[in-house]
Design a protein around this motif. Sequence first.
Motif, mmCIF file in Angstrom:
data_model
loop_
_atom_site.group_PDB
_atom_site.id
_atom_site.type_symbol
_atom_site.label_atom_id
_atom_site.label_comp_id
_atom_site.label_asym_id
_atom_site.label_seq_id
_atom_site.Cartn_x
_atom_site.Cartn_y
_atom_site.Cartn_z
ATOM 1 N N GLU A 201 7.147 15.453 1.345
ATOM 2 C CA GLU A 201 6.504 14.422 2.168
ATOM 3 C C GLU A 201 6.893 13.028 1.697
ATOM 4 O O GLU A 201 7.197 12.155 2.507
ATOM 5 N N VAL A 202 6.893 12.823 0.379
ATOM 6 C CA VAL A 202 7.282 11.520 -0.165
ATOM 7 C C VAL A 202 8.719 11.208 0.232
ATOM 8 O O VAL A 202 9.020 10.101 0.684
ATOM 9 N N GLU A 203 9.599 12.179 0.090
ATOM 10 C CA GLU A 203 11.003 11.969 0.450
ATOM 11 C C GLU A 203 11.144 11.609 1.928
ATOM 12 O O GLU A 203 11.906 10.705 2.277
ATOM 13 N N VAL B 234 0.841 -1.197 0.000
ATOM 14 C CA VAL B 234 0.000 0.000 0.000
ATOM 15 C C VAL B 234 0.878 1.250 0.000
ATOM 16 O O VAL B 234 0.629 2.204 -0.755
ATOM 17 N N ILE B 235 1.906 1.253 0.826
ATOM 18 C CA ILE B 235 2.807 2.405 0.895
ATOM 19 C C ILE B 235 3.464 2.644 -0.459
ATOM 20 O O ILE B 235 3.483 3.772 -0.961
ATOM 21 N N GLU C 278 -4.562 11.449 0.555
ATOM 22 C CA GLU C 278 -4.771 11.188 -0.867
ATOM 23 C C GLU C 278 -3.573 11.621 -1.698
ATOM 24 O O GLU C 278 -3.203 10.960 -2.650
ATOM 25 N N LYS C 279 -2.989 12.768 -1.348
ATOM 26 C CA LYS C 279 -1.888 13.321 -2.132
ATOM 27 C C LYS C 279 -0.736 13.683 -1.206
ATOM 28 O O LYS C 279 -0.942 14.010 -0.041
ATOM 29 N N PHE C 280 0.465 13.650 -1.776
ATOM 30 C CA PHE C 280 1.661 13.948 -1.010
ATOM 31 C C PHE C 280 2.532 14.927 -1.785
ATOM 32 O O PHE C 280 2.645 14.839 -3.003
ATOM 33 N N SER C 281 3.151 15.848 -1.060
ATOM 34 C CA SER C 281 4.125 16.736 -1.688
ATOM 35 C C SER C 281 5.414 15.950 -1.899
ATOM 36 O O SER C 281 5.611 14.879 -1.315
#
Length: 75
Positions: free
Chosen positions: A61-63, A18-19, A55-58
């Motif tokens: 944030e992903v890093e 999922v991640i 729902e969404k990531f900057s």
Amino acid sequence: MTNLDQQTQENVEFMIDVIKTKLKMASAAAMQASNFDLGKYEDIRDLYEVVASKEKFSISEVEALVSELGKLRIQ
């Protein structure tokens, strides 16, 4: 529905999948569920819950999330 209260390798696999999917990880192949120890289950679950709740990531944030995930891998 998966019962994440049980610390199983199958649940680790589910959460890592999922991640990887939600973060659209380009290096998803490097993040195999077998690279994670059940001893880190609660930390993996915490990370999973953060990712699953949005729902969404900057990009930052992903890093940060990928960095945390990397710290949980078996060295």
